[in-house]
Design a protein around this motif. Sequence first.
Motif, short mmCIF file in Angstrom:
data_model
loop_
_atom_site.label_atom_id
_atom_site.label_comp_id
_atom_site.label_asym_id
_atom_site.label_seq_id
_atom_site.Cartn_x
_atom_site.Cartn_y
_atom_site.Cartn_z
N TRP A 29 1.39 -6.01 7.69
CA TRP A 29 2.65 -5.37 7.28
C TRP A 29 3.84 -6.06 7.93
O TRP A 29 4.91 -6.15 7.32
CB TRP A 29 2.64 -3.88 7.65
CG TRP A 29 1.95 -3.02 6.65
CD1 TRP A 29 1.96 -3.17 5.29
CD2 TRP A 29 1.14 -1.87 6.91
NE1 TRP A 29 1.20 -2.18 4.69
CE2 TRP A 29 0.69 -1.36 5.66
CE3 TRP A 29 0.74 -1.20 8.07
CZ2 TRP A 29 -0.12 -0.24 5.55
CZ3 TRP A 29 -0.07 -0.08 7.96
CH2 TRP A 29 -0.49 0.39 6.72
N CYS A 31 4.27 -9.07 8.31
CA CYS A 31 4.54 -10.34 7.63
C CYS A 31 5.32 -10.17 6.34
O CYS A 31 5.66 -11.16 5.68
CB CYS A 31 3.22 -11.06 7.31
SG CYS A 31 2.25 -11.55 8.76
N ILE A 32 5.62 -8.94 5.95
CA ILE A 32 6.22 -8.70 4.65
C ILE A 32 7.58 -9.38 4.50
O ILE A 32 7.99 -9.78 3.40
CB ILE A 32 6.34 -7.19 4.38
CG1 ILE A 32 6.69 -6.92 2.92
CG2 ILE A 32 7.35 -6.55 5.32
CD1 ILE A 32 6.66 -5.45 2.56
N ARG A 53 5.29 -6.05 -5.62
CA ARG A 53 4.24 -5.75 -4.66
C ARG A 53 3.28 -4.68 -5.17
O ARG A 53 2.06 -4.84 -5.14
CB ARG A 53 4.89 -5.31 -3.35
CG ARG A 53 3.95 -4.95 -2.22
CD ARG A 53 4.79 -4.48 -1.04
NE ARG A 53 4.00 -4.16 0.12
CZ ARG A 53 4.11 -3.01 0.81
NH1 ARG A 53 4.97 -2.09 0.42
NH2 ARG A 53 3.36 -2.79 1.87
N SER A 238 0.56 -8.31 1.88
CA SER A 238 1.48 -7.27 2.32
C SER A 238 1.08 -5.87 1.90
O SER A 238 1.67 -4.89 2.37
CB SER A 238 2.89 -7.55 1.78
OG SER A 238 2.98 -7.24 0.41
N CYS A 239 0.08 -5.75 1.01
CA CYS A 239 -0.22 -4.42 0.49
C CYS A 239 -1.72 -4.12 0.44
O CYS A 239 -2.19 -3.22 1.11
CB CYS A 239 0.38 -4.29 -0.92
SG CYS A 239 0.44 -2.59 -1.52
N GLU A 265 3.51 -3.63 14.17
CA GLU A 265 4.22 -4.21 13.01
C GLU A 265 5.61 -4.75 13.35
O GLU A 265 5.92 -5.90 13.03
CB GLU A 265 4.31 -3.19 11.88
CG GLU A 265 5.08 -3.70 10.67
CD GLU A 265 5.25 -2.66 9.58
OE1 GLU A 265 6.07 -2.89 8.67
OE2 GLU A 265 4.57 -1.62 9.64
#
Length: 310
Positions: A29, A31-32, A53, A238-239, A265
């Motif tokens: 997360w 890295c989003i 996303r 990211s997901c 995060e």
Amino acid sequence: MELSKRQKKDPAGLKKLSVFFVLLAGTLWGCIGLFVRRYNALGLSSMQTVAVRMVLSAVIFALFVLIYKRSLFKIRLKDIWIFVGSGVISVGLFTYCYFTSIELSSLSVAAVLLYTAPAFVMLFSLIFFKEKMTAAKAISLVLAILGCAMTTGLIGGNLTVTLAGFLFGLGSGVCYALYSIFSRFALDRGYEPFTITLYTFLFSAVFCLCVTDIRPVIGVVFADFGSVMYALLFALVSCILPYVFYTLGLKHIKSSTASIIATIEPVVATVIGAVVFSEPVAVPFGYLGIALVLASVVLINMKFKTKRTE
């Protein structure tokens, strides 16, 4: 004990990996921002980026479940409120509140307000699941929130926030916290992590399509083969993977404990900002904040190992 029945049914290896799963979820997360920066540069709004996303994640994961185990699609109609809640509130509204807070204040303030989530998780867990408030949890929570404030620059900086920015930021923390609660309700009703993740994505994708102009999104995502591959990577990193890992971790870790571990995060996001985008880290507060967040994870992990079923 709340977790004892589920623990007997699951492989011992997954129990030992639960903390790692949650840490990995928080790291992914974090890295989003790498992806969001690129899509913003291409002209997509925050909600359009969220649509990329969530819609891709829902389609990919639904196809995976269809091939892997179709029975995971089965849910009871009386439980549909759980998945609507996790998808629309915990992902859809959370994202809307978070990005609006960023627009009205700053990334640092929004990030700190978002990570009031562990406090809300503890409160909700106390109300709904009768979880105990231990000294280790309380100290870890204080360390995590203080560390986030230092890491993002709220402490040691000259940041201001409007009332609207504050309320939207606080709203993002509440919505974010509710994912742990909705997921716990689903797990306690016997649903598999893949089923929870699947319907969270599906309802979130429907929400995004209802509130977002999707036409510019299609043009950006399908511009060329590289753009398609990048969008798929965005959905995966990211997901899909973090939500799967986090929900797996919740099978053997209490909601309040997992929410504290996931505060890794903002630390990851701060490090990426400094290394990739040359964003400054406040000295000494930024580095001290990173140390405090890591210390909170270590402390709650030590408690988890000594009383796994607490």
